[in-house]
Design a protein around this motif. Structure first.
Motif, PDB file in Angstrom:
ATOM      1  N   PRO B 143       4.459  -9.310 -12.864  1.00  0.00           N
ATOM      2  CA  PRO B 143       3.018  -9.488 -11.343  1.00  0.00           C
ATOM      3  C   PRO B 143       3.406  -7.495 -12.031  1.00  0.00           C
ATOM      4  O   PRO B 143       3.992  -6.854 -11.723  1.00  0.00           O
ATOM      5  CB  PRO B 143       4.400  -9.440 -10.333  1.00  0.00           C
ATOM      6  CG  PRO B 143       5.415  -9.426 -10.303  1.00  0.00           C
ATOM      7  CD  PRO B 143       5.754 -10.084 -12.353  1.00  0.00           C
ATOM      8  N   PHE B 145       1.397  -5.483 -10.276  1.00  0.00           N
ATOM      9  CA  PHE B 145       1.831  -4.651  -9.215  1.00  0.00           C
ATOM     10  C   PHE B 145       3.136  -3.770  -9.345  1.00  0.00           C
ATOM     11  O   PHE B 145       3.570  -2.934  -9.186  1.00  0.00           O
ATOM     12  CB  PHE B 145       1.658  -4.877  -7.690  1.00  0.00           C
ATOM     13  CG  PHE B 145       2.350  -6.124  -7.227  1.00  0.00           C
ATOM     14  CD1 PHE B 145       1.137  -7.172  -7.575  1.00  0.00           C
ATOM     15  CD2 PHE B 145       3.082  -6.453  -7.218  1.00  0.00           C
ATOM     16  CE1 PHE B 145       1.203  -8.370  -7.358  1.00  0.00           C
ATOM     17  CE2 PHE B 145       3.520  -7.639  -6.883  1.00  0.00           C
ATOM     18  CZ  PHE B 145       2.548  -9.150  -7.228  1.00  0.00           C
ATOM     19  N   TRP B 146       3.966  -4.717  -9.864  1.00  0.00           N
ATOM     20  CA  TRP B 146       5.669  -4.430 -10.211  1.00  0.00           C
ATOM     21  C   TRP B 146       6.340  -3.582 -11.339  1.00  0.00           C
ATOM     22  O   TRP B 146       6.481  -2.709 -11.300  1.00  0.00           O
ATOM     23  CB  TRP B 146       6.496  -5.506  -9.924  1.00  0.00           C
ATOM     24  CG  TRP B 146       8.135  -5.535  -9.986  1.00  0.00           C
ATOM     25  CD1 TRP B 146       8.474  -4.981  -9.784  1.00  0.00           C
ATOM     26  CD2 TRP B 146       8.756  -5.909 -11.498  1.00  0.00           C
ATOM     27  NE1 TRP B 146      10.148  -4.868 -10.126  1.00  0.00           N
ATOM     28  CE2 TRP B 146       9.914  -5.725 -11.108  1.00  0.00           C
ATOM     29  CE3 TRP B 146       8.754  -6.929 -12.699  1.00  0.00           C
ATOM     30  CZ2 TRP B 146      10.950  -5.533 -11.687  1.00  0.00           C
ATOM     31  CZ3 TRP B 146       9.449  -6.984 -13.437  1.00  0.00           C
ATOM     32  CH2 TRP B 146      10.717  -6.899 -13.718  1.00  0.00           C
ATOM     33  N   LEU B 149       4.917  -0.062 -10.890  1.00  0.00           N
ATOM     34  CA  LEU B 149       5.533   0.532 -10.200  1.00  0.00           C
ATOM     35  C   LEU B 149       6.934   1.254 -11.756  1.00  0.00           C
ATOM     36  O   LEU B 149       7.466   2.059 -11.008  1.00  0.00           O
ATOM     37  CB  LEU B 149       6.653   0.157  -8.992  1.00  0.00           C
ATOM     38  CG  LEU B 149       5.279  -0.174  -7.813  1.00  0.00           C
ATOM     39  CD1 LEU B 149       6.364  -1.253  -6.785  1.00  0.00           C
ATOM     40  CD2 LEU B 149       5.225   0.953  -7.204  1.00  0.00           C
ATOM     41  N   LEU B 150       7.189   0.226 -11.916  1.00  0.00           N
ATOM     42  CA  LEU B 150       7.854   0.523 -13.581  1.00  0.00           C
ATOM     43  C   LEU B 150       7.594   1.430 -14.398  1.00  0.00           C
ATOM     44  O   LEU B 150       8.387   2.268 -14.407  1.00  0.00           O
ATOM     45  CB  LEU B 150       8.741  -0.931 -14.328  1.00  0.00           C
ATOM     46  CG  LEU B 150       9.229  -1.846 -13.267  1.00  0.00           C
ATOM     47  CD1 LEU B 150      10.101  -3.273 -14.348  1.00  0.00           C
ATOM     48  CD2 LEU B 150      10.925  -1.738 -12.764  1.00  0.00           C
ATOM     49  N   ILE B 152       5.836   3.515 -13.444  1.00  0.00           N
ATOM     50  CA  ILE B 152       5.757   4.555 -12.835  1.00  0.00           C
ATOM     51  C   ILE B 152       7.159   5.581 -12.946  1.00  0.00           C
ATOM     52  O   ILE B 152       7.032   6.647 -13.589  1.00  0.00           O
ATOM     53  CB  ILE B 152       5.434   5.155 -11.251  1.00  0.00           C
ATOM     54  CG1 ILE B 152       3.232   4.586 -11.936  1.00  0.00           C
ATOM     55  CG2 ILE B 152       4.982   5.899 -10.781  1.00  0.00           C
ATOM     56  CD1 ILE B 152       3.034   4.356 -10.635  1.00  0.00           C
ATOM     57  N   LEU B 153       8.211   4.862 -12.784  1.00  0.00           N
ATOM     58  CA  LEU B 153       9.585   4.854 -12.256  1.00  0.00           C
ATOM     59  C   LEU B 153       9.901   5.856 -14.204  1.00  0.00           C
ATOM     60  O   LEU B 153       9.674   6.675 -13.728  1.00  0.00           O
ATOM     61  CB  LEU B 153      10.174   4.596 -12.553  1.00  0.00           C
ATOM     62  CG  LEU B 153      10.794   3.989 -10.563  1.00  0.00           C
ATOM     63  CD1 LEU B 153      11.298   3.146 -10.860  1.00  0.00           C
ATOM     64  CD2 LEU B 153      11.099   5.092  -9.936  1.00  0.00           C
ATOM     65  N   GLY B 254      -9.905  -8.466 -10.618  1.00  0.00           N
ATOM     66  CA  GLY B 254      -9.163  -8.757  -9.294  1.00  0.00           C
ATOM     67  C   GLY B 254      -8.133  -7.913  -9.553  1.00  0.00           C
ATOM     68  O   GLY B 254      -7.797  -7.288  -8.705  1.00  0.00           O
ATOM     69  N   GLY B 255      -7.777  -8.072 -10.849  1.00  0.00           N
ATOM     70  CA  GLY B 255      -6.650  -7.472 -10.967  1.00  0.00           C
ATOM     71  C   GLY B 255      -5.682  -6.040 -10.477  1.00  0.00           C
ATOM     72  O   GLY B 255      -5.214  -4.968 -10.007  1.00  0.00           O
ATOM     73  N   VAL B 257      -7.888  -4.568  -8.228  1.00  0.00           N
ATOM     74  CA  VAL B 257      -7.115  -4.345  -6.503  1.00  0.00           C
ATOM     75  C   VAL B 257      -5.738  -3.911  -6.779  1.00  0.00           C
ATOM     76  O   VAL B 257      -5.279  -2.804  -5.789  1.00  0.00           O
ATOM     77  CB  VAL B 257      -7.572  -5.548  -6.147  1.00  0.00           C
ATOM     78  CG1 VAL B 257      -7.133  -5.374  -4.378  1.00  0.00           C
ATOM     79  CG2 VAL B 257      -9.149  -6.043  -5.795  1.00  0.00           C
ATOM     80  N   TYR B 258      -4.273  -4.277  -7.260  1.00  0.00           N
ATOM     81  CA  TYR B 258      -3.385  -3.531  -7.418  1.00  0.00           C
ATOM     82  C   TYR B 258      -3.395  -2.574  -7.897  1.00  0.00           C
ATOM     83  O   TYR B 258      -2.164  -1.783  -7.469  1.00  0.00           O
ATOM     84  CB  TYR B 258      -1.976  -5.167  -7.921  1.00  0.00           C
ATOM     85  CG  TYR B 258      -2.511  -6.271  -7.214  1.00  0.00           C
ATOM     86  CD1 TYR B 258      -1.753  -6.940  -5.678  1.00  0.00           C
ATOM     87  CD2 TYR B 258      -2.619  -7.798  -8.589  1.00  0.00           C
ATOM     88  CE1 TYR B 258      -2.449  -8.201  -5.443  1.00  0.00           C
ATOM     89  CE2 TYR B 258      -2.474  -8.900  -7.977  1.00  0.00           C
ATOM     90  CZ  TYR B 258      -2.474  -9.609  -6.085  1.00  0.00           C
ATOM     91  OH  TYR B 258      -2.811 -10.269  -6.057  1.00  0.00           O
ATOM     92  N   THR B 261      -4.237   0.061  -6.055  1.00  0.00           N
ATOM     93  CA  THR B 261      -3.743   0.865  -5.282  1.00  0.00           C
ATOM     94  C   THR B 261      -2.126   1.457  -5.594  1.00  0.00           C
ATOM     95  O   THR B 261      -1.683   2.434  -5.446  1.00  0.00           O
ATOM     96  CB  THR B 261      -2.593  -0.883  -4.084  1.00  0.00           C
ATOM     97  OG1 THR B 261      -4.066  -1.387  -3.462  1.00  0.00           O
ATOM     98  CG2 THR B 261      -1.759  -0.419  -3.106  1.00  0.00           C
ATOM     99  N   VAL B 262      -1.631   1.117  -6.740  1.00  0.00           N
ATOM    100  CA  VAL B 262      -0.217   1.799  -6.933  1.00  0.00           C
ATOM    101  C   VAL B 262      -0.094   2.717  -8.065  1.00  0.00           C
ATOM    102  O   VAL B 262       0.181   3.478  -7.683  1.00  0.00           O
ATOM    103  CB  VAL B 262       0.212   0.397  -8.150  1.00  0.00           C
ATOM    104  CG1 VAL B 262       1.487   1.385  -9.212  1.00  0.00           C
ATOM    105  CG2 VAL B 262       1.055  -1.422  -7.677  1.00  0.00           C
ATOM    106  N   GLN B 264      -2.756   4.235  -7.087  1.00  0.00           N
ATOM    107  CA  GLN B 264      -3.574   5.343  -6.182  1.00  0.00           C
ATOM    108  C   GLN B 264      -5.225   5.764  -6.836  1.00  0.00           C
ATOM    109  O   GLN B 264      -5.675   7.265  -6.789  1.00  0.00           O
ATOM    110  CB  GLN B 264      -3.381   7.004  -4.914  1.00  0.00           C
ATOM    111  CG  GLN B 264      -1.489   7.215  -5.398  1.00  0.00           C
ATOM    112  CD  GLN B 264      -2.746   6.494  -3.557  1.00  0.00           C
ATOM    113  OE1 GLN B 264      -2.887   7.260  -2.788  1.00  0.00           O
ATOM    114  NE2 GLN B 264      -1.147   5.077  -3.687  1.00  0.00           N
ATOM    115  N   VAL B 273      -9.427  -2.855   0.332  1.00  0.00           N
ATOM    116  CA  VAL B 273      -7.860  -3.484   0.998  1.00  0.00           C
ATOM    117  C   VAL B 273      -7.924  -1.806   2.510  1.00  0.00           C
ATOM    118  O   VAL B 273      -7.779  -2.635   3.252  1.00  0.00           O
ATOM    119  CB  VAL B 273      -6.902  -2.639   0.192  1.00  0.00           C
ATOM    120  CG1 VAL B 273      -6.237  -2.707   1.204  1.00  0.00           C
ATOM    121  CG2 VAL B 273      -6.714  -3.873  -0.534  1.00  0.00           C
TER     122      VAL B 273
END
Lengths: 582, 315
Positions: B143, B145-146, B149-150, B152-153, B254-255, B257-258, B261-262, B264, B273
């Motif tokens: 995914p 969006f996941w 996040l990983l 970024i971490l 399309g992707g 979009v996620y 958001t993740v 910014q 959104v």
């Protein structure tokens, strides 16, 4: 029923698909058992236990920002995500397949209208359309589900329509129609069962995306709304505390990943099991040179001292699923400089395989050279290092193949293809190479060399294409040309022109020629000697006229009798001996 | 060629018509009072009356559509009530940010996917092939969006190598280097799935082509293995790969979009959104219309490129 059992057997034999099934079955078992598992209340908040790390007492996976137990939320969230994903794919399958069936079966206006609508849906970037639908219906899990269904309908409609349109005029459908069955019954009883495999494949390849997309919409806050939580919205909540408590986002994401991956594995497996032709990993691609597996390298024999090419006991086999089939079973051949040797036989006799094996061009896998020696002057080609083999190919041994429409590169101008052949062996600047192409085209009697150089193979006639191939073979003044049925794909008149050209070039350039054909007339016209192949062996060999007039082997007699132009061939033969070089 | 492009552009008209109809219906189908929906919390009686007058909502649907279409063609997409500026201005500004992100991701995905696919095909069943196949399986299942996040971490929070989010640094940013710096993580995240799909397809296309007769001819000519793979096989394989890159462009768009958001990223996906959240329907409508129309044109471009590559289709 038997077909279904075979399908599952094939699916389980695919280790990756079986692994996917196992992971998914485990996840399914847990989420289905959720109500009876000893889990905490997924919605019970506890401000005193906020953001506990994993492996805390009483909360294996820790807690979220409101102190809710993550393990319990994960199980219930997966349950919701899976349910929504499955529902979405079933709905998309039913609606999309209905559109596809109607469009494909009814054809005409219905087809045009429905498929135009589907095209319009496909004109939107996938996720954007989903967003637009959610914008209309408003955020919410059910609305997100509808959105995902709509954007997936086109995949089903297109796939099913293709198959249904193909079935429309099949005999059993016609028979049903003639027996007075109504359209609806024909669609359900005759057509639907036949499109079922396509529907199953499409479900299995799209369900992963659908789960991913619904989770994504929830992640964006457009899907499930609090307190209801699926994996996507859990991930969205986790993002808010990403830096302090990364596990809150990491764990639901990992689960989405596992679910989607297992679905993808199963999807690939289902596709392979239903339609083996679509398999991703069919027989291996051919390598640079045919593999050689000689049990023992024959001791260096002198062979014919004067021979340019000397082949002893050549054996070529093809690996099949069930074993090794011998296609060439110990062939001996010798070609002197400037000589033309014809190899004749029916298709499947091993003559083309022999020709290709000489420069190790038999595709491998599945081909393997299992024995013998191919000596070109002093070098045993079966032991030649790749560099030497590359220099000899096109340099001193050149090939002319049967159908230049498939053997010339379809997307390259023919001039560039000939220049490439020159530059593979000689350092020549572009200008010099172009001049050389002009010479070669003149030698093979191609008019207007500048125009032809600019042409693509499909823009030339069959005869012109074969002349280009011959020019390409001559590019580096080879000593030997191996021509594999070079005139078979051509009209008779064009064929005669090409044969005359080859005969003339041979005389002018003292070229040795190995000429493969199934036609005795053709061989008699240009060759000195002939070898007759049958079942992978040479059954008879000798001067062309001797073999033609006094065939010793019964197969040769049958072969001669089978050539309808034999009368004409004899006429040619009467005048031919004068032309043939001694 | 010009005649072909013109023909294709004409053939686009029905698609664009269908597209505009769907986008128009976004508003027409909104349950309840459209003016209320468009205005959301700004729905004072004066505003509602103004919207109804502006959009001609008191007239019949076909008349409304034609009026709307006329406005769209003249570049008037209405006014965003939540941002209080013309929809077109906002959409174009946001869309350019998205194009930078999606463009970078598509280039990255194509390069990575092609390379991985070629290596995988050339060393079929070898270690490299197995590694690529495994990486592709992971890549197309992640995914995004996941994954974002990983990343970024790891890269931004733990190792502090790259910026956490945004398009430019807030203080002292703004140059191209700054932009590229901010682009690395989101573009990589967005590229992963598309790269996997392209690699998979390139592999099978290459394997298919390497079995063809003209590849054998190249070998019979004495062309080096590198020449066989890149000049002969890849050229023929591209004919099947290019349309897939065109399709992937839609998924990347399309992707985004996620990813926006993740990370910014001030692109159109995040705008949509947000607009759905504030019920700013005109903004949604304008955004969807512009992105979808650009996508249609991009697909036309992919077809033209494919045609240039394959002279047989033109014949």
């Amino acid at each position: 029923m038997k077909a279904a059992r075979g399908f599952f057997a094939r699916l389980l034999r695919n280790r990756m698909a079986a692994a996917g099934l196992l992971v998914l079955a485990l996840i399914l078992a847990v989420v289905l058992a959720a109500p009876i598992l000893p889990l905490a209340d997924p919605d019970a908040t506890d401000p005193a236990r906020r953001l506990l790390p994993p492996f805390s007492e009483g909360a294996w996976l820790g807690t979220d920002a409101l102190g809710r137990d993550l393990l319990a939320r994960l199980v219930w969230g997966s349950r919701l995500s899976l349910a929504v994903g499955v529902a979405a794919s079933l709905l998309a399958a039913v609606l999309g397949s209905t559109v596809g069936l109607l469009a494909g079966y009814l054809g005409g206006w219905t087809d045009t209208l429905l498929m135009r609508g589907i095209d319009t849906l496909m004109a939107f970037p996938y996720l954007l359309l989903a967003l637009a639908i959610v914008a209309v219906l408003g955020p919410g899990l059910l609305n997100a589900l509808y959105a995902v269904v709509v954007v997936n309908i086109p995949f089903f409609a297109r796939n099913v329509r293709g198959v249904a349109a193909g079935l429309r005029h099949r005999e059993f459908v016609d028979a049903a129609r003639l027996s007075g069955m109504g359209s609806a019954r024909i669609l359900l009883q005759e057509v639907l069962p036949n499109v079922m495999p396509v529907i199953v494949i499409t479900v299995s390849t799209t369900i992963g995306w659908m789960i991913l997309e619904t989770a994504g919409l929830s992640f964006l806050g457009l899907g499930s709304q609090p307190p209801q939580a699926d994996l996507g919205s859990m991930l969205g909540e986790g993002r808010k505390v990403l830096i302090n408590a990364p596990h809150v986002a990491a764990v639901p994401g990992l689960l989405v990943f596992l679910i989607v991956m297992s679905m993808n594995l199963i999807g690939d497996g289902v596709r392979d099991a239903i339609d083996p032709r679509l398999r991703t990993g069919l027989p291996g691609k051919p390598g640079t040179a045919t593999r050689v597996e000689r049990p023992d390298v024959p001791a260096g024999h002198d062979g014919d001292a004067g021979a340019l090419l000397d082949v002893r006991n050549l054996k070529v086999a093809f690996d099949t699923g069930s074993g090794r089939n011998l296609a060439v079973q110990g062939v001996d051949l010798a070609v002197a400089p400037g000589e033309c040797l014809g190899i004749i036989g029916e298709s499947g006799s091993g003559k083309s395989v022999t020709a290709l094996a000489l420069a190790r061009l038999v595709p491998s896998p599945p081909g393997v050279i299992t024995g013998g020696v191919v000596r070109f002057e002093k070098d045993d080609l079966l032991a030649a290092p790749p560099g030497l083999l590359r220099r000899l190919r096109g340099g001193r041994i050149a090939y002319v193949f049967q159908d230049p429409l498939t053997t010339l590169h379809p997307l390259m101008r023919v001039g560039d293809q000939v220049i490439e052949a020159i530059q593979a062996h000689q350092r020549q600047a572009a200008g010099a190479a172009r001049a050389r192409v002009h010479e070669l085209f003149a030698a093979v009697r191609l008019p207007e060399p500048d125009r032809i150089m600019q042409a693509y193979p499909h823009e030339l006639s069959g005869g012109q294409r074969q002349r280009v191939s011959i020019a390409m073979a001559l590019a580096n003044d080879p000593d030997l040309i191996i021509a594999d049925e070079p005139t078979t794909a051509l009209d008779v008149t064009v064929q005669a022109g090409i044969l005359d050209l080859l005969a003339e070039l041979r005389r002018q350039r003292r070229l040795a020629l190995v000429f493969i054909s199934h036609d005795f007339g053709v061989i008699a016209r240009i060759c000195d000697r002939v070898a007759v192949m049958h079942g992978g062996e040479i059954v008879e060999t000798g001067p062309v006229l001797d073999v033609l007039h006094r065939p010793r082997h019964s197969y040769t007699r049958r072969l001669i009798a089978a050539v309808p132009v034999l009368g004409r061939a004899k006429e040619i033969l009467r005048t031919d001996p004068l032309e043939a070089p001694a | 060629m010009p005649a072909y492009v013109l023909g294709r552009l004409l053939a686009l008209l029905p698609v664009l018509f269908g597209l505009s109809l769907i986008v128009f219906l976004i508003m027409a189908l909104i349950p309840g009072d459209p003016a209320q929906a468009i205005l959301g919390s700004y729905a004072t009686p004066e505003n509602v009356a103004r919207i109804n007058r502006d959009l001609g909502l008191d007239r019949s649907l076909p008349v409304q559509y034609l009026t709307w279409l006329g406005n769209v063609v003249t570049g008037d997409l209405g006014r965003s009530y939540s941002l209080n500026r013309p929809v077109l201005d906002e959409v174009l500004e946001r869309f350019s940010a998205t194009l930078i992100l999606a463009g970078a991701a598509l280039v990255l995905a194509s390069v990575l996917g092609l390379l991985a696919g070629i290596v995988s095909a050339v060393y079929q069943y070898g270690l490299a092939d197995k590694l690529v196949t495994f990486a592709v399986l992971i890549g197309i299942s992640l995914p995004s969006f996941w994954l974002g996040l990983l990343l970024i971490l790891l890269f931004a929070v733990r190792w502090r190598l790259l910026p956490v989010s945004g398009m430019y640094a807030i203080y002292g940013g703004g140059g191209l280097v700054d932009l590229l710096w901010h682009l690395i993580l989101p573009a990589t995240t967005l590229a992963v799935v598309a790269a996997g799909v392209i690699a998979r397809l390139t592999r099978s296309a290459m394997l298919e082509v390497l079995r063809q007769d003209f590849v054998r001819t190249a070998r019979a000519k004495g062309v080096s293995e590198r020449g066989v793979v890149f000049r002969h096989a890849l050229k023929a394989a591209m004919v099947t790969v290019i349309p897939v890159i065109g399709i992937q462009a839609g998924f990347v768009l399309g992707g985004a979009v996620y990813i926006e958001t993740v990370f910014q990223w001030p692109g159109i996906g995040r705008m949509l959104v947000d607009a759905i959240g504030t019920r700013d329907i005109l903004l949604v409508q304008g955004g969807v219309l512009v992105v979808a129309a650009s996508y249609v044109l991009f697909n036309l471009l992919a077809d033209v490129v494919q045609r240039l590559l394959d002279p047989r289709i033109a014949a």
